[in-house]
Design a protein around this motif. Structure first.
Motif, PDB file in Angstrom:
ATOM      1  N   PHE A 276      33.560  22.730  57.042  1.00 22.46           N
ATOM      2  CA  PHE A 276      34.569  21.793  57.516  1.00 22.46           C
ATOM      3  C   PHE A 276      35.768  22.580  58.036  1.00 22.46           C
ATOM      4  CE2 PHE A 276      35.308  22.585  53.066  1.00 22.46           C
ATOM      5  CZ  PHE A 276      36.680  22.743  52.955  1.00 22.46           C
ATOM      6  N   PHE A 286      39.226  17.214  64.285  1.00 20.76           N
ATOM      7  CA  PHE A 286      37.998  16.744  63.642  1.00 20.76           C
ATOM      8  C   PHE A 286      38.087  15.257  63.304  1.00 20.76           C
ATOM      9  CE2 PHE A 286      36.113  15.986  59.361  1.00 20.76           C
ATOM     10  CZ  PHE A 286      34.778  15.959  59.751  1.00 20.76           C
ATOM     11  N   SER A 289      37.890  13.129  66.543  1.00 18.44           N
ATOM     12  CA  SER A 289      36.538  13.060  67.106  1.00 18.44           C
ATOM     13  C   SER A 289      35.619  12.212  66.235  1.00 18.44           C
ATOM     14  CB  SER A 289      35.967  14.478  67.268  1.00 18.44           C
ATOM     15  OG  SER A 289      35.825  15.120  66.005  1.00 18.44           O
ATOM     16  N   THR A 290      35.825  12.263  64.908  1.00 17.80           N
ATOM     17  CA  THR A 290      35.001  11.463  64.005  1.00 17.80           C
ATOM     18  C   THR A 290      35.301   9.973  64.167  1.00 17.80           C
ATOM     19  OG1 THR A 290      34.973  13.292  62.423  1.00 17.80           O
ATOM     20  CG2 THR A 290      34.318  11.139  61.594  1.00 17.80           C
ATOM     21  N   SER A 293      33.439   8.996  67.426  1.00 15.22           N
ATOM     22  CA  SER A 293      31.968   9.001  67.377  1.00 15.22           C
ATOM     23  C   SER A 293      31.405   8.098  66.299  1.00 15.22           C
ATOM     24  CB  SER A 293      31.462  10.430  67.156  1.00 15.22           C
ATOM     25  OG  SER A 293      31.843  10.901  65.873  1.00 15.22           O
ATOM     26  N   ASP A 295      30.122   8.870  63.551  1.00 15.10           N
ATOM     27  CA  ASP A 295      28.813   9.444  63.223  1.00 15.10           C
ATOM     28  C   ASP A 295      28.654   9.546  61.713  1.00 15.10           C
ATOM     29  OD1 ASP A 295      26.491  10.849  62.976  1.00 15.10           O
ATOM     30  OD2 ASP A 295      27.154  12.624  64.083  1.00 15.10           O
ATOM     31  N   ASN A 297      26.653  11.154  60.032  1.00 18.58           N
ATOM     32  CA  ASN A 297      26.295  12.518  59.630  1.00 18.58           C
ATOM     33  C   ASN A 297      27.530  13.384  59.348  1.00 18.58           C
ATOM     34  OD1 ASN A 297      23.497  12.050  59.890  1.00 18.58           O
ATOM     35  ND2 ASN A 297      23.606  12.418  62.106  1.00 18.58           N
ATOM     36  N   MET A 298      28.699  12.910  59.760  1.00 19.17           N
ATOM     37  CA  MET A 298      29.919  13.668  59.534  1.00 19.17           C
ATOM     38  C   MET A 298      30.534  13.362  58.173  1.00 19.17           C
ATOM     39  SD  MET A 298      29.985  15.329  62.296  1.00 19.17           S
ATOM     40  CE  MET A 298      31.579  16.124  62.178  1.00 19.17           C
ATOM     41  N   TYR A 299      29.889  12.493  57.398  1.00 16.76           N
ATOM     42  CA  TYR A 299      30.471  12.036  56.146  1.00 16.76           C
ATOM     43  C   TYR A 299      30.682  13.169  55.144  1.00 16.76           C
ATOM     44  CZ  TYR A 299      31.570   8.633  52.533  1.00 16.76           C
ATOM     45  OH  TYR A 299      32.204   7.894  51.591  1.00 16.76           O
ATOM     46  N   GLN A 301      31.290  16.341  55.711  1.00 14.70           N
ATOM     47  CA  GLN A 301      32.470  17.121  56.072  1.00 14.70           C
ATOM     48  C   GLN A 301      33.765  16.362  55.775  1.00 14.70           C
ATOM     49  OE1 GLN A 301      29.713  16.865  57.796  1.00 14.70           O
ATOM     50  NE2 GLN A 301      29.210  18.758  58.899  1.00 14.70           N
ATOM     51  N   LEU A 302      33.735  15.028  55.962  1.00 16.71           N
ATOM     52  CA  LEU A 302      34.923  14.243  55.667  1.00 16.71           C
ATOM     53  C   LEU A 302      35.296  14.312  54.196  1.00 16.71           C
ATOM     54  CD1 LEU A 302      34.559  10.960  57.764  1.00 16.71           C
ATOM     55  CD2 LEU A 302      36.481  12.562  57.812  1.00 16.71           C
ATOM     56  N   THR A 331      42.287  11.023  56.050  1.00 16.09           N
ATOM     57  CA  THR A 331      40.937  11.296  55.557  1.00 16.09           C
ATOM     58  C   THR A 331      40.579  10.371  54.409  1.00 16.09           C
ATOM     59  OG1 THR A 331      41.400  13.621  56.077  1.00 16.09           O
ATOM     60  CG2 THR A 331      39.378  13.161  54.869  1.00 16.09           C
TER      61      THR A 331
END
Length: 350
Positions: A276, A286, A289-290, A293, A295, A297-299, A301-302, A331
C-alpha cells in the motif's frame, strides 16, 4: 475537505482484513484520546535556558517576536514542573542581554514559576533594554547565575541563544564557548543578512560548541514564530515525547448500554503480504483512484492504509498531523461503510 462514501465493497471480510481493521474502542484509545485536552505530553526532565538579544539594533517589535518565540516553544513541551527540585517535567529560564551590567533573568529555580501561565506572565514583563551587544558575557552570566546554580541533577540541559549581529569588541570573545563542555546542548539562532559572512557564521558555530548542525540562520525575526520553525524546535528540545492520557472509555451505544462494547480479535491469516502507499501524496492519489474505480480488489490495501494513517496521525505534529487525520478519516469511511453502517455515527461514539 469533502469526504465521499463508497458502498460497493463486499459484505464479507476475510479474517486477515478484520484483524487489521481497528474496532470502535481501538479508534477511541489509539487515535482520538491523544488530541483530548485531558492528555498530557511529557518530554522527560528538561532544563531549558533561552538567551535572547535585547540590544538596540533588535528594535521593540523584534524583541517582542523573540518573547513570542520563547512562549510558543515552551507551550509545546508539556507541563512545567511546579517544584524547581522535581526530577520530572520542564523548568525554563530566560536571560535577556544587552550591554554589560544590564542582563535580566527568569531563573530556572524561581518558585513563582509553577505553571505555563506564570512563565508566560514572567516573559511578558521583560522589557527591551536597547543597549549594546555583549553576547559572550551574557553566555557566561547564563551559565554562572542560572545553569550552574539551579540545574537539576537528572535533567537534560538545553540552551537556545538568539543574536542579530556582532558583539561589542570590548567583550571577551573567549566566553563565546561559556556553555560548552558543561553537559549543555547549545542551539544558536542567527538572524540577519550579516551571517552570510564567513567570520560571523563562525561566531554562531563557536557559541554552538563547534557543532554547525545546531546553528540556524534566518533573514527575519518573523521567521522565529513560523509554525514550521516552532515544530522544528519542538523536535530539537523534545525528541522522544510521550503522550499520557487518562483511561477514559468511549461512549457506549444502544446495543450494549451501560458498558463498553467488547473487543473482538481474530487471527491474521498466514502468508498475507499487503502492499500500500506510504506517503501523504501517494495515499491521497490512491484514495481518489479507488473512489473512481470502486474496485473490490483494492479492499486489502484500503484496510492496511487505514491502520497506517491512524498511526501516522497519532504521532505527527503541526500541519502534517491534520493531513494524516484527513487521510485517516477518508480511509475510515471507505472501509467501515459496509462493516458497521454509517461511519459518521461510529466516529460520534468517541
Amino acid at each position: 475537505m469533502e469526504h465521499i462514501l463508497v458502498s460497493t465493497f463486499p459484505q464479507k471480510v476475510s479474517s486477515a482484513l478484520v484483524a487489521v481493521v481497528p474496532t470502535i474502542i481501538d479508534l477511541c484509545v489509539f487515535l482520538f484520546l491523544p488530541f483530548s485536552p485531558d492528555c498530557e505530553k511529557r518530554c522527560g526532565a528538561l532544563d531549558i535556558m533561552f538567551v535572547i538579544d535585547s540590544s538596540e539594533s533588535i528594535g521593540y517589535t523584534n524583541f517582542t517576536l523573540e518573547k513570542n518565540f520563547v512562549v510558543n516553544v515552551v507551550s509545546r513541551l508539556g507541563s512545567i514542573a511546579k517544584d524547581p527540585k522535581s526530577q520530572t517535567g520542564a523548568r525554563v529560564g530566560v536571560v535577556q542581554y544587552s550591554h554589560e551590567g544590564t542582563f535580566e533573568a527568569i531563573k530556572l529555580d524561581d518558585e513563582r514559576i509553577d505553571s505555563l501561565s506564570s512563565f508566560k506572565e514572567a516573559v511578558k514583563r521583560l522589557e527591551w533594554i536597547a543597549g549594546g551587544t555583549w553576547t559572550p558575557s551574557a553566555l557566561q552570566f547564563a551559565y554562572n547565575k542560572l545553569i550552574k546554580e539551579s540545574r537539576r541533577e537528572k535533567a537534560q540541559v538545553f540552551a537556545v541563544v538568539i543574536t542579530d549581529g556582532r558583539y561589542d569588541p570590548r567583550d571577551d570573545d573567549k566566553n563565546l564557548g561559556a556553555l560548552c563542555g558543561r553537559d549543555v546542548v547549545v542551539n544558536t539562532i542567527g538572524i540577519g543578512d550579516m551571517f552570510d559572512q564567513p567570520e560571523q557564521s563562525e561566531t554562531l558555530v563557536s557559541i554552538a560548541c563547534n557543532e554547525p548542525q545546531r546553528v540556524q540562520k534566518m533573514r527575519l525575526f518573523s521567521d522565529l514564530v513560523a509554525e514550521e520553525f516552532i515544530d522544528k524546535m519542538e523536535d530539537v528540545l523534545c525528541p522522544d515525547p510521550q503522550v499520557v492520557c487518562p483511561e477514559l472509555p468511549c461512549q457506549t451505544d444502544d446495543r450494549n448500554p451501560g458498558s463498553i462494547n467488547p473487543l473482538i480479535f481474530r487471527p491474521m491469516e498466514e502468508g498475507v503480504n499487503i502492499n500500500f502507499p506510504s506517503t501523504i501524496h501517494s495515499i491521497a492519489q490512491f484514495l481518489n483512484s479507488t473512489r473512481e474505480s470502486r474496485d473490490p480488489n483494492m479492499y486489502t490495501q484500503l484496510v492496511a492504509t487505514l491502520a497506517f494513517t491512524a498511526e501516522k496521525a497519532k504521532f505527527a505534529t503541526g500541519n502534517e498531523r491534520q493531513e494524516w487525520m484527513d487521510l485517516f478519516i477518508d480511509t475510515f469511511k471507505m472501509v467501515h461503510s459496509e462493516i458497521v453502517g454509517d461511519p459518521e455515527s461510529v466516529l460520534g461514539l468517541c
